[in-house]
Design a protein around this motif. Structure first.
Motif, mmCIF file in Angstrom:
data_model
loop_
_atom_site.group_PDB
_atom_site.id
_atom_site.type_symbol
_atom_site.label_atom_id
_atom_site.label_comp_id
_atom_site.label_asym_id
_atom_site.label_seq_id
_atom_site.Cartn_x
_atom_site.Cartn_y
_atom_site.Cartn_z
ATOM 1 N N LEU A 1 19.803 14.235 83.816
ATOM 2 C CA LEU A 1 19.786 12.904 83.203
ATOM 3 C C LEU A 1 20.994 12.615 82.325
ATOM 4 O O LEU A 1 21.388 11.470 82.177
ATOM 5 C CB LEU A 1 18.497 12.742 82.375
ATOM 6 C CG LEU A 1 17.201 12.998 83.143
ATOM 7 C CD1 LEU A 1 16.014 12.973 82.195
ATOM 8 C CD2 LEU A 1 17.040 12.013 84.275
ATOM 9 N N GLY A 2 21.542 13.637 81.693
ATOM 10 C CA GLY A 2 22.690 13.457 80.813
ATOM 11 C C GLY A 2 22.299 12.887 79.467
ATOM 12 O O GLY A 2 21.127 12.657 79.171
ATOM 13 N N SER B 1 21.955 9.967 77.067
ATOM 14 C CA SER B 1 21.753 8.554 77.372
ATOM 15 C C SER B 1 21.382 7.771 76.125
ATOM 16 O O SER B 1 20.816 8.322 75.184
ATOM 17 C CB SER B 1 20.644 8.422 78.421
ATOM 18 O OG SER B 1 20.488 7.083 78.804
ATOM 19 N N GLY C 1 26.599 16.388 78.134
ATOM 20 C CA GLY C 1 25.607 15.447 78.653
ATOM 21 C C GLY C 1 26.171 14.057 78.880
ATOM 22 O O GLY C 1 25.739 13.346 79.792
ATOM 23 N N PRO D 1 25.211 12.514 85.836
ATOM 24 C CA PRO D 1 23.809 12.908 86.049
ATOM 25 C C PRO D 1 23.495 13.081 87.531
ATOM 26 O O PRO D 1 23.940 12.315 88.372
ATOM 27 C CB PRO D 1 23.011 11.746 85.453
ATOM 28 C CG PRO D 1 23.944 11.079 84.512
ATOM 29 C CD PRO D 1 25.320 11.263 85.082
#
Length: 189
Positions: free
Chosen positions: A119-120, A122, A37, A42
């Motif tokens: 979105l990854g 974060s 992630g 993203p």
């Protein structure tokens, strides 16, 4: 005939090694998801499903379904371990417990895929950071519990602790995502 003390110690040692191995594998899964992630670029896409107002609404409702099924998991586990009044759990409770767990994780997978791929990992604020951390932790604990379920000779508290941790982390992920969405956007479909 009772087992010798040496045999009991060997079995306990094997069980402890199995728990440690499962926890290490689960930790690798959690860290691997977090690393993916974080290093993955993203894509910022959202898949919407007919009947829902947005992809985020879909995620919020799937997460809510997972938590509802997780709540059934908790209640059914208490019933099977005879921790609630009423005696023995009904015969169907074991199968319902297994299937509600499978469905809870199945409902969570599209949410996790979207979160990680679109979105990854974060850390824009503390809510998002802890959501990212606990989201990865959820799947690490899930893998740990699934590995432990296949092992014999574990101490009696191991599976309930793994299940309780899994439920706690799922609820925390829901609080930092679906509940936040419902509070900021209203309860919409």
């Amino acid at each position: 005939m009772s087992e010798s003390l040496a045999t009991q110690r060997i079995k306990a040692s094997y069980g402890d090694a199995a728990v440690l191995t499962a926890v290490l594998i689960g930790a690798l899964v959690a860290v691997g998801l977090g690393v993916f992630g974080k290093v993955h670029e993203p894509q910022f896409f959202s898949v919407s499903v007919a009947g829902f107002s947005s992809g985020t609404a879909v995620k919020a409702w799937l997460a809510t379904l997972s938590v509802a099924l997780g709540l059934f998991q908790l209640v059914s586990a208490f019933a099977m371990y005879r921790l609630i009044p009423g005696g023995r759990a009904p015969a169907w409770m074991g199968a319902a417990h297994v299937w509600s767990g499978r469905l809870a994780v199945l409902a969570s997978v599209p949410v996790a895929v979207h979160c990680l791929y679109a979105l990854g990992f974060s850390e824009t604020d503390s809510r998002v950071l802890f959501h990212s951390l606990f989201g990865c932790l959820f799947y690490g604990i899930f893998v740990t519990k699934m590995i432990l379920l296949t092992r014999k000779g574990l101490r009696g508290w191991v599976i309930p602790i793994a299940g309780g941790l899994l439920f706690f982390v799922l609820v925390y992920v829901w609080l930092t995502s679906a509940l936040w969405f419902f509070q900021t956007s209203g309860i919409t479909f």
